[in-house]
Design an enzyme around this catalytic site. Structure first.
Site, PDB file in Angstrom:
ATOM      1  N   SER A 692      -8.707  -4.727  -2.971  1.00  0.00           N
ATOM      2  CA  SER A 692      -8.234  -3.741  -3.939  1.00  0.00           C
ATOM      3  C   SER A 692      -6.873  -4.067  -4.541  1.00  0.00           C
ATOM      4  O   SER A 692      -6.417  -3.355  -5.434  1.00  0.00           O
ATOM      5  CB  SER A 692      -8.162  -2.356  -3.271  1.00  0.00           C
ATOM      6  OG  SER A 692      -7.209  -2.358  -2.229  1.00  0.00           O
ATOM      7  N   LYS A 735      -4.793   6.916  -1.331  1.00  0.00           N
ATOM      8  CA  LYS A 735      -3.869   6.126  -2.154  1.00  0.00           C
ATOM      9  C   LYS A 735      -3.111   7.008  -3.133  1.00  0.00           C
ATOM     10  O   LYS A 735      -1.909   6.821  -3.356  1.00  0.00           O
ATOM     11  CB  LYS A 735      -4.642   5.026  -2.890  1.00  0.00           C
ATOM     12  CG  LYS A 735      -5.224   3.960  -1.964  1.00  0.00           C
ATOM     13  CD  LYS A 735      -6.058   2.941  -2.735  1.00  0.00           C
ATOM     14  CE  LYS A 735      -6.627   1.883  -1.795  1.00  0.00           C
ATOM     15  NZ  LYS A 735      -7.460   0.894  -2.506  1.00  0.00           N
TER      16      LYS A 735
END
Length: 810
Positions: A692, A735
């Site tokens: 990611s 996140k």
């Protein structure tokens, strides 16, 4: 005692009254009295001085020490005081002889005693008194022959009495035991009626004696039979011992047979149990195999076959219980309420198999207990962490010494009902080795189509698990084997943001810790600012375990101070109350020491080659700084920071994307062969991996190559392909929470993750500008301070990024 003639002048003259407590004197009887009350002593002395006559009447309540007219029975006994004698302790002892019934007509309280005027009570005989008199004497003869209440001398004297009134009064004095019975007898003026009362009492006593005699006879016979049976049993044991085949107790086998019949087993299981019981009957009890069979039968009988707890179908109450125990977790609560709703409509449903996946400390295990409480079911839990033997799940074969059923059957025995909530904790921590794969053994138990006939290796019979509600927990879904994961309904339980932790601490953790440490809210308080400081600088977790430990540490220190202050002030009059401790922000270090974690903040200034990425960990989301510098060299590509293979490959893909678009970015052909590119991710001791960070690495390299600063208040996440496409990543919610905590203003996410924003907290959506991107071209413009494309203004290039997205981070 010869019946005394009462002079006529006695009636109408004032006589002293002696109130009696818990005692009734009947005419014709003599009784000793111990007099202690001052007015009673005066009454006895006055009566003795005036010829001995005194009125004896029983108090209605024995608790009164100074009774009045309304507290004394109207009918009593006129008596004579005999031989009064004073004792050194101030009391007086005398005998009284009951003479006749008398009714109190008037009272006079002289201050030191009660004086009363009496009138004679007229007795009536009634028709048939002679027959009743003879009947009473006949029953008395029978009664005295059975019991020893009356001595032979007393019984003979009663039987020689010719006056029915004297006879019945003397008999009642020894026959009636309670004050109420004697007072009722005294107030009954009809002689025949008194005889009937005595006859009923004697007949009742005779019946009781007959019953008692019969019971004692049966007990004696039973004792004789038991002694005989014991003697014969001991002889049988001795004979069997001599023959070398001392068998099991017959009564024990009969007990086992009775338990099998009552256990509610299915037909095939019941047949198997009786077969094993027959084998046990043929075995010597001291044999090893006999012990194995007995243990097997005990397990068959201890497991619940037909016992079920009744589900609570009140959906509103279940919702209230779930909300009382846990904050948030709406998806889990909704699933449980849906199951209860279906149960109200359908009588037989398959038990759901749920898997709670989330970081440690978010309440997965305690949620299982809450579900059981809301549904009114039993709760059993066992941990699968470190289990590597298949027999731990399905049991050991009975051929092994010390074999036992598996954890599932053991849990059913512990629950005592066939429909518990069974929690399989840490299912992602299962291991496997040469002894088998426990996860494969769980496939049958956790399959709604198969678990109605679960077969444990030890039990060797089918057991129905279809009514069990299985709840499993895991931290990482990927660690669960796919076939096992396919059988479970996965419910993700994300980590808590700071606002949620504040609510949990205020509503659940602080009240519990204050109570557990013996404190009160008058002795300690936690202001909201202090709680926020503890959450941000003393804990770094998705759950609340470390937060609860920190709160407990503060409470322990306060409890010590309170206890010492109480001990120091013990015995001192007017000592001050313990002062209340308010944990202000400046005093946190005093109780918890220096902060353990530095606050992750966005960079204060923009810089070339420096990018803020977002990463996911088991404890929640974190910020990841990515730094790139360009050096003179020969085309080396250097990656440092303890990166995993997947992250290294993402960096290679990002570099290949930049090389394929070099002309558009204004880079010279073959630029990479004359320089070295060094990418470093700080905190090098911590392993880092995952795809990611591909977008962030690409922007960091391009920024360093073009010397264009990357905005310091923009963070990003997303995997990159060789063609520059930005594809889906995981852990988006965590996140975004990390970005919010750090003060980031805008976050770039893959467009494929845009639908997950629906589950993001509202506070995150308000404070962050989330920009979905599908290609690197769309990510470069809002991330960099100016366009990286050679000679093309940002607004002129069709990147799919709206102007307001760029303005949002200005």
């Amino acid at each position: 005692m010869k019946k005394e003639i009462i002079p006529g002048s006695t009636w109408g003259q004032a006589l002293p009254l002696l109130p009696l407590r818990d005692l009734v004197i009947l005419p014709g009887t003599t009784a000793p009295l111990l007099v202690g009350r001052s007015h009673s002593i005066t009454a006895v002395e006055r009566a003795d001085a005036a010829g001995g006559l005194i009125m004896l009447s029983t108090q209605k309540s024995s608790l009164l020490n100074d009774p009045g007219q309304e507290d004394i029975h109207e009918i009593g006994c006129l008596a004579r005081v005999v031989n009064p004698r004073a004792w050194p302790d101030g009391t007086l002892q005398a005998s009284v002889e009951g003479l006749t019934r008398a009714r109190i007509s008037s009272f006079a309280d002289t201050g030191d005693l009660l004086m009363v005027t009496l009138e004679k009570v007229r007795e009536t005989t009634g028709v048939g008194i002679v027959a009743s008199f003879r009947m009473a004497k006949k029953l008395l003869e029978k009664y005295t022959g059975q019991k020893t209440t009356f001595s032979e001398r007393a019984a003979k004297a009663l039987l020689d009495e010719e006056d029915p009134s004297c006879f019945v009064d003397k008999l009642a004095a020894g026959l009636f035991t309670t004050v109420e019975e004697k007072q009722t007898h005294l107030e009954t003026t009809g002689v025949k009626r008194r005889l009937e009362m005595v006859i009923d009492k004697i007949e009742s006593e005779i019946d009781i004696h007959e019953i008692d005699k019969t019971v004692r006879g049966r007990v004696k016979k039973q004792m004789e039979k038991s002694q005989r049976d014991y003697y014969l049993t001991e002889q049988m044991k001795a004979i069997q011992k001599e023959l070398g085949r001392q068998g099991g107790e017959k009564s024990e086998l009969e007990e086992l047979a009775a338990r099998i019949n009552k256990a509610g087993m299915p037909g095939d299981v019941k047949e198997r149990a009786f077969k094993e019981l027959g084998r046990l009957e043929q075995m010597p009890p001291q044999s090893a195999e006999g012990t194995v069979v007995r243990n097997y039968l005990d397990w068959l009988l201890d497991v619940p076959w037909d016992k079920k707890t009744e589900d609570k179908m009140d959906i509103a109450q279940a919702e209230r219980i779930l909300n009382e125990d846990h904050f948030g977790l709406d998806e889990v609560k909704e699933r449980i309420l849906e199951y209860l709703a279906v149960r109200t409509l359908v009588e037989k449903t398959k038990g759901p198999i749920l898997c709670f996946v989330g970081p440690p400390g978010v309440g997965k295990t305690s949620l299982g207990r809450s579900i059981a409480r809301a549904m009114g079911r039993k709760f059993v839990r066992f941990s699968l962490g470190g289990v590597r033997d298949e027999a731990e799940i399905r049991g050991h074969r009975r051929t092994y010494i010390g074999s036992l059923p598996g954890k599932i059957i053991q849990g059913m025995k512990k629950a005592g009902a066939r429909n518990p909530v069974m929690m399989l904790d840490e299912i992602d921590k299962l291991s496997s080795d040469f002894r088998g794969d426990p996860s494969s053994a769980l496939l049958e138990a956790l399959d709604p189509e198969q678990n109605k006939a679960f077969n444990d290796h030890y039990m060797e019979v089918d057991y129905d698990l279809s009514d069990v509600m299985f709840v499993t927990t895991a931290n990482v879904l990927g660690a669960i084997p796919k076939p096992l994961r396919d059988r479970m309904e996965v419910i993700s339980i994300p980590g808590y943001n700071d606002e949620e932790k504040m609510r949990i601490a205020e509503d659940f953790l602080i009240p519990r810790q204050i109570k557990d440490h013996g404190l009160t809210t008058r002795e300690i308080s936690f202001p909201s600012k202090s709680l926020a400081e503890i959450i941000r600088h003393y804990t770094r977790e998705s759950g609340v375990r470390e937060l609860e430990r920190s709160l407990a540490k503060v409470c322990r220190k306060v409890a010590r101070a309170v206890a010492q202050q109480r001990q120091a002030s013990a015995g001192k009059k007017g000592s001050a109350k313990p002062s209340k401790v308010t944990l202000k922000k400046g005093r946190i270090a005093e109780y918890l020491g220096q902060s353990k974690h530095r606050e992750e903040l966005a960079e204060k200034r923009s810089g070339a080659g420096v990018v803020t990425a977002l990463a996911w960990t088991e404890t929640g989301g974190v910020l990841l700084k990515i730094e790139t510098i360009i050096l003179e060299g020969k085309g080396k590509f250097i990656l440092t920071g303890k990166l995993g293979e997947v992250m290294k490959e993402s960096a290679q893909a990002a570099l290949s994307y930049i090389r394929s678009r070099a002309a558009e970015f204004g880079l010279a052909p073959g630029f990479y062969s004359k320089i070295d590119i060094h990418i470093h991710i700080p905190e090098g001791a911590i392993p880092k991996d995952g795809p990611s960070a591909g977008v962030a690495i690409c922007i960091s390299m391009l920024s360093a190559l073009q010397k264009i600063p990357v905005r310091h208040d923009v963070a990003m996440t997303g995997e990159i392909t060789l063609r520059g496409n930005v594809i889906m990543i995981g852990g988006l919610r965590e996140k975004l929470l990390a970005a919010q905590r750090a003060g980031i203003k805008a976050v770039l996410i893959p467009r494929e993750n845009e639908r997950e924003l629906l589950d993001a907290p509202e506070s995150v959506k308000k404070k962050l500008r989330v920009i979905p991107v599908g290609h690197m071209d769309q990510a470069l413009i809002p991330a960099m301070e100016k366009s990286p494309f050679k000679g093309i203004a940002p607004a002129e290039r069709k990147t799919g990024v709206a102007n307001e997205d760029r303005a949002a981070v200005n």
